[in-house]
Design a protein around this motif. Sequence first.
Motif, PDB file in Angstrom:
ATOM      1  N   GLY A  13      39.605  -8.850  20.273  1.00 22.34           N
ATOM      2  CA  GLY A  13      38.612  -8.552  19.248  1.00 22.34           C
ATOM      3  C   GLY A  13      37.255  -8.143  19.784  1.00 22.34           C
ATOM      4  O   GLY A  13      36.371  -7.795  19.000  1.00 22.34           O
ATOM      5  N   ASP A  14      37.051  -8.178  21.095  1.00 18.46           N
ATOM      6  CA  ASP A  14      35.774  -7.728  21.654  1.00 18.46           C
ATOM      7  C   ASP A  14      35.543  -6.279  21.272  1.00 18.46           C
ATOM      8  O   ASP A  14      36.439  -5.440  21.381  1.00 18.46           O
ATOM      9  N   ARG A  15      34.327  -5.977  20.820  1.00 11.14           N
ATOM     10  CA  ARG A  15      33.950  -4.611  20.456  1.00 11.14           C
ATOM     11  C   ARG A  15      32.727  -4.224  21.285  1.00 11.14           C
ATOM     12  O   ARG A  15      31.714  -4.913  21.290  1.00 11.14           O
TER      13      ARG A  15
ATOM     14  N   GLN B 238      35.193  -9.001  16.729  1.00  6.61           N
ATOM     15  CA  GLN B 238      35.327  -8.587  15.335  1.00  6.61           C
ATOM     16  C   GLN B 238      36.794  -8.328  15.027  1.00  6.61           C
ATOM     17  O   GLN B 238      37.526  -7.828  15.881  1.00  6.61           O
ATOM     18  N   GLN B 239      37.200  -8.650  13.813  1.00  7.34           N
ATOM     19  CA  GLN B 239      38.563  -8.337  13.403  1.00  7.34           C
ATOM     20  C   GLN B 239      38.718  -6.853  13.086  1.00  7.34           C
ATOM     21  O   GLN B 239      39.776  -6.278  13.272  1.00  7.34           O
ATOM     22  N   GLN B 240      37.651  -6.248  12.608  1.00 12.55           N
ATOM     23  CA  GLN B 240      37.684  -4.847  12.209  1.00 12.55           C
ATOM     24  C   GLN B 240      37.253  -3.945  13.372  1.00 12.55           C
ATOM     25  O   GLN B 240      36.408  -4.331  14.175  1.00 12.55           O
ATOM     26  N   PRO B 241      37.790  -2.742  13.453  1.00 11.71           N
ATOM     27  CA  PRO B 241      37.343  -1.801  14.486  1.00 11.71           C
ATOM     28  C   PRO B 241      35.979  -1.213  14.125  1.00 11.71           C
ATOM     29  O   PRO B 241      35.582  -1.212  12.958  1.00 11.71           O
TER      30      PRO B 241
ATOM     31  N   VAL C 285      23.148   0.452  14.747  1.00  9.29           N
ATOM     32  CA  VAL C 285      24.002  -0.286  13.811  1.00  9.29           C
ATOM     33  C   VAL C 285      25.420   0.257  13.919  1.00  9.29           C
ATOM     34  O   VAL C 285      25.619   1.466  14.035  1.00  9.29           O
ATOM     35  N   ALA C 286      26.400  -0.645  13.871  1.00  4.85           N
ATOM     36  CA  ALA C 286      27.810  -0.244  13.861  1.00  4.85           C
ATOM     37  C   ALA C 286      28.365  -0.416  12.453  1.00  4.85           C
ATOM     38  O   ALA C 286      28.083  -1.410  11.778  1.00  4.85           O
ATOM     39  N   ILE C 287      29.153   0.557  12.024  1.00  5.81           N
ATOM     40  CA  ILE C 287      29.886   0.446  10.766  1.00  5.81           C
ATOM     41  C   ILE C 287      31.311   0.054  11.130  1.00  5.81           C
ATOM     42  O   ILE C 287      31.975   0.734  11.914  1.00  5.81           O
ATOM     43  N   LEU C 288      31.775  -1.054  10.557  1.00  9.38           N
ATOM     44  CA  LEU C 288      33.111  -1.568  10.852  1.00  9.38           C
ATOM     45  C   LEU C 288      34.145  -1.029   9.859  1.00  9.38           C
ATOM     46  O   LEU C 288      33.785  -0.445   8.834  1.00  9.38           O
ATOM     47  N   GLY C 289      35.394  -1.277  10.156  1.00 11.69           N
ATOM     48  CA  GLY C 289      36.506  -0.787   9.350  1.00 11.69           C
ATOM     49  C   GLY C 289      36.508  -1.263   7.908  1.00 11.69           C
ATOM     50  O   GLY C 289      37.094  -0.617   7.049  1.00 11.69           O
ATOM     51  N   ASP C 290      35.870  -2.383   7.613  1.00 13.73           N
ATOM     52  CA  ASP C 290      35.780  -2.864   6.231  1.00 13.73           C
ATOM     53  C   ASP C 290      34.488  -2.404   5.566  1.00 13.73           C
ATOM     54  O   ASP C 290      34.116  -2.900   4.510  1.00 13.73           O
TER      55      ASP C 290
ATOM     56  N   SER D 250      31.499  -2.956   6.517  1.00  9.17           N
ATOM     57  CA  SER D 250      30.335  -3.805   6.788  1.00  9.17           C
ATOM     58  C   SER D 250      29.565  -3.225   7.966  1.00  9.17           C
ATOM     59  O   SER D 250      30.079  -2.374   8.709  1.00  9.17           O
ATOM     60  N   ARG D 251      28.328  -3.646   8.128  1.00  6.19           N
ATOM     61  CA  ARG D 251      27.471  -3.154   9.208  1.00  6.19           C
ATOM     62  C   ARG D 251      26.976  -4.330  10.033  1.00  6.19           C
ATOM     63  O   ARG D 251      26.625  -5.371   9.484  1.00  6.19           O
ATOM     64  N   ILE D 252      26.931  -4.124  11.342  1.00 11.84           N
ATOM     65  CA  ILE D 252      26.458  -5.172  12.235  1.00 11.84           C
ATOM     66  C   ILE D 252      25.566  -4.569  13.320  1.00 11.84           C
ATOM     67  O   ILE D 252      25.670  -3.394  13.644  1.00 11.84           O
TER      68      ILE D 252
END
Length: 135
Positions: free
Chosen positions: A67-69, A124-127, A91-96, A98-100
């Motif tokens: 899960g490391d991104r 993260q679970q999402q890419p 900022v990263a946009i994830l597969g769901d 969401s933004r982190i």
Amino acid sequence: MTKLLCCALLTLASLPVFAMTDVDSVLHFTPTPFKGVDLNCEQDKHITPKRGDLILENYALMAANNGDRVALITIRNGANGQRIFNQEHIVAILGDCSRILPQAFELRLSGREQRSLQIYFGQQQQPILQLLGGN
């Protein structure tokens, strides 16, 4: 016989080294099909990159099975003078959708200087679908 015994001992001695390698934490590059595409996600619109002179020139996304991104980014200071950039500028946009923000980093760049670095987004679970810069 001695050569066979030596080979067997060397093989046994190297087993713990291979056993300690965590294959789930090995990073591999992931495709970036959404690079340069306007994603219209509805979640977490309030998380945006801090405005500034940071220009996100290019990036490559990496992931591990655990899960490391991670992202390998190339950024440029768009100003003539020295600037300090940190995790608030990307900022990263994830597969769901969401933004982190990435984990904390700080980089001081001279005017128009360009540099590449690796930034970490945690497990993260999402890419990661896309990175946004604040310019």
